[in-house]
Design an enzyme around this catalytic site. Structure first.
Site, PDB file in Angstrom:
ATOM      1  N   LYS A 221       0.826  -1.204   0.000  1.00 55.00           N
ATOM      2  CA  LYS A 221       0.000   0.000   0.000  1.00 55.00           C
ATOM      3  C   LYS A 221       0.862   1.257   0.000  1.00 55.00           C
ATOM      4  O   LYS A 221       0.631   2.176  -0.797  1.00 55.00           O
ATOM      5  CB  LYS A 221      -0.934   0.006   1.213  1.00 55.00           C
ATOM      6  CG  LYS A 221      -1.869   1.212   1.251  1.00 55.00           C
ATOM      7  CD  LYS A 221      -2.710   1.220   2.511  1.00 55.00           C
ATOM      8  CE  LYS A 221      -1.890   1.622   3.715  1.00 55.00           C
ATOM      9  NZ  LYS A 221      -2.704   1.793   4.944  1.00 55.00           N
TER      10      LYS A 221
ATOM     11  N   ASP B 223      -6.530   1.053   0.970  1.00 53.32           N
ATOM     12  CA  ASP B 223      -6.588   1.059   2.421  1.00 53.32           C
ATOM     13  C   ASP B 223      -7.987   0.644   2.858  1.00 53.32           C
ATOM     14  O   ASP B 223      -8.791   0.183   2.042  1.00 53.32           O
ATOM     15  CB  ASP B 223      -6.217   2.440   2.971  1.00 53.32           C
ATOM     16  CG  ASP B 223      -7.256   3.504   2.612  1.00 53.32           C
ATOM     17  OD1 ASP B 223      -8.174   3.219   1.818  1.00 53.32           O
ATOM     18  OD2 ASP B 223      -7.141   4.627   3.138  1.00 53.32           O
TER      19      ASP B 223
END
Length: 222
Positions: free
Chosen positions: A120, A138
């Site tokens: 991420k 997320d």
């Protein structure tokens, strides 16, 4: 959600926010990397509060190394997991100097080799600092993708892959920011604001109400 709805979905988000940006404050790829490292399980507001002062005195790998963990701590101790994050920052700075000439690398493998940097975070850096059409999933984006029917998936990697396939190319560069902001302020976890949502007519969420109240949240499988 069919292709026509996906096109309209992002066209609506673009209309109200033509040039979306991260809410993290930064002035370079390195500052963004440090801010994103600090943002895990923390709010952007709390990170900005610390980096706003920290970057005034140390905003390069060498400067942060010279400051040391003890010197960085006062600026980040209000942020969750600050001890571990402080160590990761020092280790990351050392590797950037030793392996990359003090520069933030522009490729996923090198980024993910840095302490505290996962998929991420690497995607955030590639997208926001270098302009790559990546998708950093997320909890907000995971929720929006599943709840709306935009790109359902059981984990963040599956949702990422589905989003990259389904988002029209013209919107892909900014889609990360649109989706995270939409999840943060409108399609919230326990009280989605369906009544005020600009993309509500395109959304397949079955629990819409005037107040948008729901039970629990949609979480990725670990």
């Amino acid at each position: 959600m069919n292709p026509q709805k996906r096109q309209a979905f992002f066209a609506q988000l673009k209309e109200i926010n033509p040039h979306p940006e991260t809410e993290l404050e930064y002035g370079s790829a390195f500052e963004l990397l440090i801010a994103v490292l600090l943002s895990a399980q923390a709010t952007d507001i709390s990170v900005n509060k610390g980096t706003r002062e920290l970057f005034k005195i140390a905003n390069t790998p060498q400067a942060l190394l010279d400051l040391g963990e003890a010197g960085v701590k006062p600026y980040i101790q209000h942020i969750g997991l600050f001890n571990a994050k402080g160590r990761h920052i020092q280790e990351t700075c050392r590797l950037l100097i030793d392996l990359h000439g003090g520069e933030v690398p522009e490729n996923r493998e090198a980024l993910e080799a840095l302490p505290g940097v996962g998929r991420k975070t690497a995607n955030v850096i590639l997208n926001t600092a270098f302009g790559h059409p990546t998708m950093a999933v997320d909890t907000h984006i995971f929720r929006v993708a599943n709840r709306t029917g935009l790109a359902p998936g059981k984990d963040v990697v599956e949702v990422e892959q589905q989003l990259l396939k389904r988002i029209p190319k013209e919107f892909l560069h900014d889609a990360h920011h649109w989706l995270i902001l939409h999840g943060r302020y409108t399609c919230k976890a326990r009280s989605p604001d369906c009544a005020q949502c600009i993309v509500e007519p395109l959304c397949s969420f079955k629990q819409k109400t005037g107040e948008g109240k729901i039970r629990g949240d949609i979480q990725p499988n670990s």
